[in-house]
Design a protein around this motif. Structure first.
Motif, mmCIF file in Angstrom:
data_model
loop_
_atom_site.group_PDB
_atom_site.id
_atom_site.type_symbol
_atom_site.label_atom_id
_atom_site.label_comp_id
_atom_site.label_asym_id
_atom_site.label_seq_id
_atom_site.Cartn_x
_atom_site.Cartn_y
_atom_site.Cartn_z
ATOM 1 N N PRO A 3 67.152 -40.186 -2.523
ATOM 2 C CA PRO A 3 66.872 -40.680 -1.172
ATOM 3 C C PRO A 3 67.733 -39.952 -0.146
ATOM 4 N N TRP A 4 67.288 -39.993 1.109
ATOM 5 C CA TRP A 4 67.941 -39.184 2.147
ATOM 6 C C TRP A 4 69.431 -39.473 2.261
ATOM 7 N N TYR A 5 69.838 -40.734 2.114
ATOM 8 C CA TYR A 5 71.241 -41.090 2.323
ATOM 9 C C TYR A 5 72.150 -40.583 1.197
ATOM 10 N N GLU A 6 71.576 -40.123 0.101
ATOM 11 C CA GLU A 6 72.385 -39.483 -0.941
ATOM 12 C C GLU A 6 72.432 -37.969 -0.765
ATOM 13 N N GLN A 7 71.590 -37.423 0.105
ATOM 14 C CA GLN A 7 71.568 -35.985 0.349
ATOM 15 C C GLN A 7 72.285 -35.584 1.638
ATOM 16 N N SER A 8 72.215 -36.452 2.646
ATOM 17 C CA SER A 8 72.622 -36.037 3.997
ATOM 18 C C SER A 8 74.104 -36.184 4.287
ATOM 19 N N PHE A 9 74.793 -37.075 3.568
ATOM 20 C CA PHE A 9 76.188 -37.347 3.899
ATOM 21 C C PHE A 9 77.137 -36.459 3.087
ATOM 22 N N GLY A 10 77.054 -35.166 3.348
ATOM 23 C CA GLY A 10 77.897 -34.200 2.659
ATOM 24 C C GLY A 10 78.691 -33.362 3.638
ATOM 25 N N SER A 11 79.018 -32.139 3.258
ATOM 26 C CA SER A 11 79.871 -31.282 4.089
ATOM 27 C C SER A 11 79.192 -30.916 5.412
ATOM 28 N N ASP A 12 77.875 -30.734 5.405
ATOM 29 C CA ASP A 12 77.195 -30.418 6.662
ATOM 30 C C ASP A 12 77.184 -31.613 7.616
ATOM 31 N N LEU A 70 79.254 -44.588 -0.066
ATOM 32 C CA LEU A 70 78.542 -44.015 -1.203
ATOM 33 C C LEU A 70 78.811 -42.527 -1.362
ATOM 34 N N SER A 71 79.236 -41.865 -0.286
ATOM 35 C CA SER A 71 79.396 -40.406 -0.310
ATOM 36 C C SER A 71 80.788 -40.004 -0.797
ATOM 37 N N PRO A 72 80.888 -39.321 -1.949
ATOM 38 C CA PRO A 72 82.200 -38.844 -2.400
ATOM 39 C C PRO A 72 82.790 -37.789 -1.470
ATOM 40 N N VAL A 73 81.941 -37.006 -0.811
ATOM 41 C CA VAL A 73 82.419 -35.973 0.113
ATOM 42 C C VAL A 73 83.122 -36.620 1.305
ATOM 43 N N LEU A 74 82.495 -37.630 1.892
ATOM 44 C CA LEU A 74 83.083 -38.283 3.058
ATOM 45 C C LEU A 74 84.343 -39.068 2.676
#
Length: 248
Positions: A3-12, A70-74
């Motif tokens: 789902p979008w919320y697992e793709q979008s919350f990364g380094s970008d 949920l985002s490990p990057v954030l």
């Protein structure tokens, strides 16, 4: 596909939203503390804490803060800014918060970190989870967009250049079938074929949806603000719906 919320919350995501101001977070937290009437050392959970701006501001103001996302990057970015280890950073899905019932004196959910899920019951279950982790009469704050204002002011397309990296950031916005969505493209103009694309979607829940479902989840809505300046909510003019109340 994720789902979008697992793709979008990364380094970008950190690149696209790097303009969000840490000093402004301190001011906003000052307002929230007053609205929630929190005593010092109150246990506060920041649900969808992202890069941790507000969680850190609350911790520096004397509260026992936990941030979950949920985002490990954030979360890693949040930990990087938390040099003194003031916040307890916990990975978690807001639909199943990894905390015992009654663990917190207050919860906050900021910058429209709500309404992400395609299944209606998933979004309602977030409210159930907020009630679960709050002690009796614990305080909550949900900061959501004002859907009427969004429909009136939506900018269909904008593009800017990140001065540090030279990357172009294109944002295209639309409203479709009860959702507001943003399609984001990040690219180097010299390497257009390597562009990266993301989608963000949020349900356009109206005031009456929150009033109805907060009550069903044993959360009593007490105040509704239209912005972080503390102004009263006006359906046509307010940019935000900031809801505060208590667990029943």
């Amino acid at each position: 596909m994720k789902p979008w919320y697992e793709q979008s919350f990364g380094s970008d995501y950190m690149l696209v939203y790097k303009h969000r101001n840490w000093e402004e977070a301190n001011k906003e937290v000052g307002k929230m503390i007053g609205w929630l009437q929190l005593p010092k050392k109150a246990r506060v959970l920041d649900i969808g804490c992202g890069m941790g701006r507000h969680a850190l501001a609350m911790a520096r103001s004397g509260y026992a803060v936990t941030g979950t996302d949920l985002s490990p990057v954030l979360l890693e970015e949040a930990k990087f800014h938390d040099e003194e280890g003031q916040v307890n950073w916990v990975p978690g899905d807001m639909r199943e918060l990894p905390f015992e019932a009654g663990s917190f004196d207050a919860t906050v959910n900021l910058f429209t970190s709500f309404g992400y899920f395609s299944l209606e019951d998933d979004n309602i279950h977030v409210l159930r989870q907020i009630r679960k982790v709050l002690r009796p009469e614990g305080s909550f704050l949900i900061d959501f967009l004002n859907p009427v204002h969004v429909a009136q002011t939506l900018v269909p397309r904008s593009e800017r250049i990140d001065e540090e990296t030279g990357l172009h950031i294109l944002e295209e916005r639309s409203i479709l079938n009860g959702w507001v969505q943003k399609e984001i493209t990040v690219y180097d103009p010299r390497k257009r074929e390597e562009q990266r694309q993301y989608l963000e979607r949020v349900r356009l829940y109206q005031r009456d949806w929150f009033e109805r479902n907060l009550a069903l989840c044993s959360l009593g809505l007490e105040k509704l603000y239209g912005n972080y300046d503390g102004s009263a909510y006006e359906q046509e003019a307010s940019p935000r719906m900031i809801m505060t109340g208590r667990a029943l």
